[in-house]
Design an enzyme around this catalytic site. Structure first.
Site, PDB file in Angstrom:
ATOM      1  N   HIS A 196      35.153 -35.009  19.093  1.00  5.25           N
ATOM      2  CA  HIS A 196      36.579 -35.315  18.988  1.00  5.25           C
ATOM      3  C   HIS A 196      37.321 -34.006  18.718  1.00  5.25           C
ATOM      4  CE1 HIS A 196      36.512 -39.794  18.459  1.00  5.25           C
ATOM      5  NE2 HIS A 196      35.288 -39.553  18.018  1.00  5.25           N
ATOM      6  N   HIS A 242      30.004 -37.255  21.926  1.00  2.00           N
ATOM      7  CA  HIS A 242      31.321 -36.696  22.222  1.00  2.00           C
ATOM      8  C   HIS A 242      31.838 -35.954  20.999  1.00  2.00           C
ATOM      9  CE1 HIS A 242      31.576 -40.870  20.886  1.00  2.00           C
ATOM     10  NE2 HIS A 242      32.690 -40.545  20.242  1.00  2.00           N
TER      11      HIS A 242
END
Ligand code: AMP
Ligand code: ZN
Length: 132
Positions: A100, A98
């Site tokens: 951020h 992922h």
């Protein structure tokens, strides 16, 4: 190792999704560190940025731009920290890749200088180092 079966990012509710295409999606972080803190992920359960296919890589970076434009419109932040904790040693806690996307706001901390360098607080403020 978290498998896709018990991975929180493989079970995001449709209502949480703020952008998606065939390969990637984005949603707000469940424990945001700033207003609008968002995550951008590949739909495929892979732990590392370096396992992306070329097309996933393109889609992820395109999604980053879309999310930036949306956050600019919705929350008008003054800057962004954009980061990936890639690997346990780098602090990754959810082993589904992922990015951020962390909106930053003028005055949201006493002194923002150094940004991501603060993973090592004692080394962050290089501008105070007179040893070089
Ligand atoms: P990292 O430590 O880089 O792996 O970051 C994991 C991120 O996932 C943290 O910022 C958490 O707040 C966020 N997070 C964990 N579980 C959930 C969840 N179920 N929904 C949304 N965000 C989550
Ligand atoms: Zn997953």
């Amino acid at each position: 190792m978290i498998s896709a079966l018990n991975c929180p990012f493989c079970h995001i509710d449709d209502q949480q999704i703020i952008f998606q295409d065939e390969l990637v999606m984005s949603f707000r972080d469940g424990f945001p560190i700033s207003r609008g803190h968002s995550l951008i992920i590949p739909k495929r359960h892979i732990p590392s940025f370096f396992e992306l296919t070329e097309q996933e890589h393109k889609s992820l970076l395109y999604a980053l731009r879309i999310i930036k434009n949306d956050l600019d419109k919705e929350l008008t932040p003054n800057g962004y920290n954009i980061g990936i904790n890639d690997g346990l040693a780098a602090g990754q806690t959810v082993m589904h890749l992922h990015i951020h996307m962390i909106p930053r706001y003028t005055g949201d901390c006493t002194d923002p200088r150094g940004g991501v360098r603060w993973i090592f607080p004692e080394k962050a403020a290089y501008w105070l180092d007179n040893s070089t």
